[in-house]
Write an enzyme that holds these catalytic residues in place. Sequence first.
Site, short mmCIF file in Angstrom:
data_model
loop_
_atom_site.label_atom_id
_atom_site.label_comp_id
_atom_site.label_asym_id
_atom_site.label_seq_id
_atom_site.Cartn_x
_atom_site.Cartn_y
_atom_site.Cartn_z
N GLU A 149 1.15 -0.94 -0.22
CA GLU A 149 0.17 -0.27 -0.62
C GLU A 149 0.73 0.78 0.43
O GLU A 149 1.61 1.57 0.56
CB GLU A 149 -1.02 0.12 1.03
CG GLU A 149 -1.87 1.02 1.79
CD GLU A 149 -2.81 1.09 0.01
OE1 GLU A 149 -4.17 1.83 -0.59
OE2 GLU A 149 -2.65 -0.08 -0.95
N GLU A 207 -0.44 9.44 -5.97
CA GLU A 207 0.35 8.78 -5.38
C GLU A 207 1.02 8.18 -6.55
O GLU A 207 2.32 8.02 -7.74
CB GLU A 207 0.38 7.66 -4.43
CG GLU A 207 0.03 8.24 -3.33
CD GLU A 207 -0.95 7.31 -2.21
OE1 GLU A 207 -1.28 7.80 -1.07
OE2 GLU A 207 -1.47 6.43 -2.65
N ASP A 212 -7.48 2.61 3.12
CA ASP A 212 -6.44 1.99 2.93
C ASP A 212 -7.99 0.49 3.02
O ASP A 212 -7.46 -0.43 2.48
CB ASP A 212 -6.43 1.76 4.96
CG ASP A 212 -5.27 3.10 4.48
OD1 ASP A 212 -4.43 2.91 4.31
OD2 ASP A 212 -4.95 3.79 5.97
#
Length: 486
Positions: free
Chosen positions: A282, A313, A471
């Site tokens: 992750e 990201e 998450d």
Amino acid sequence: MELEYWENKHSEAFSDISKSLENINGIFVAYNSNIDAIKHIEKKDIAKLLKHVNLENVKHRSMSFPRVIKDPDDLLARLIIAMRDGKAAEVPTYSTDIHEWLTDHINFDNSYMGGQTGIISNFLANIGIKKVITYVPWLSKEQAEYFVNSGNLFYPIVENGKLVLKHPMDAYKSEYEPKVNWILEFSKGLDVEYDEEEFVVPRDNRLIISSRPIWLRIDMGKELYDHLPVLGKSVDGAVLSGYQMIKEEYDDGSTYLDYVTKSVKAIRKLKEGNPNIRIHVEFTSIQNKFIRERILKDIVRQEVHSLGLDTIEVANALNVLDYEELAYAVINKTEKGISALYEGAVRLLYELELDRVHVHALGYFICVVTKDHPVDTEEHRNALLFASTASAAKAKLGNIESIDDIKTGLETPISEDGHDHLKSLGKYLAREGICQSEDCEKGYVRTPEHDVIIIPTKVVDNPVATVGIGDVISAASFAAILAKMK
């Protein structure tokens, strides 16, 4: 296809995946957790904090933009910057002094489990995965208390030369200090006065004081390290995170290379015990470009099967892999944003030699997978749909305490913007001669080189919580993939 089609597919996927999760023997989760202390800042709080700082320093530093919080003056300067601009920010601090200072002067409103490993471990345990083994190198008593009290959540220790699994509350070390991140939230319209300055906060947002004390290490004791093959044998997959805490140099003379090397060896030890284990990383935003590159090229490439990340990201990863123009198109969300995000995911798939790249964006998810992936495209779509439902439940409830809680996410409507993005990607793929435009509307496309899965997601308009949603998305989809592999 109409939104009703996607509502039905979400329901079918929830039913399918929730029954399949029992196939999973176990999941290992490491390395980062912390305590999130949340404080909603009011006018009286600002006035109180300003009494305990040097106003001239604060005023000067609010113009110079401190990138590290070393003392209370830095803290107030960054808080004023964030409130003045109405922009979210996350700034590191490398000691526990700021936590103690804030505790002395204002009380937090709420506190929760934070950190990718902590959030993911609790989520997986709550939805009934048979065995969730969590590991953080700094398990203090306070941190242990934030793990759910569940019989399927374990922490690995070595006793009398053997690997033993205990609940974190039975495995912490009393001499360890907690890692506490402060989340200072502020609201639009708040009138701020300090020294001779005055302004009104333009929008709701927050400042995160990210605790990174000098004792933080992505590491484990030699005894536990030597027993990783035994641990690997007992699980089907591993979710690894927290690599952003690796630094270039440490006070004791060690460097990033020491901890990158240890991280790679740990993965190989897990594979030694179980050659079929699937490794998911992750990802997160990492300011240090050199460390970002090293994590991607030295840990993720070759050693990892699956990568989860958000839009920002993706751009950050592309940037250090020398795809600056593509990174720019992703980050600036131009009219080519959806096609750039897809192309970026494809580049990551090949450059990092992965089996799967999962990108979560507001309103839709994109996943690109290799042709030889053991889970087919329709099952991949179900995994993403299950994650979409879980993320909606997380946003709606604030916490997911059971598999039934995820079901409440089905009540959230499909994002129309997300559905429009799906159609836009279909048109792009058609222009490129990859498929017919309508092929994309069922949620997956098989290209000659790889497969693409894209779904519109459920989006809660006024979420109770936003921290940890990414998450939950990645953990839910990866668990679903593991279940289908079994």
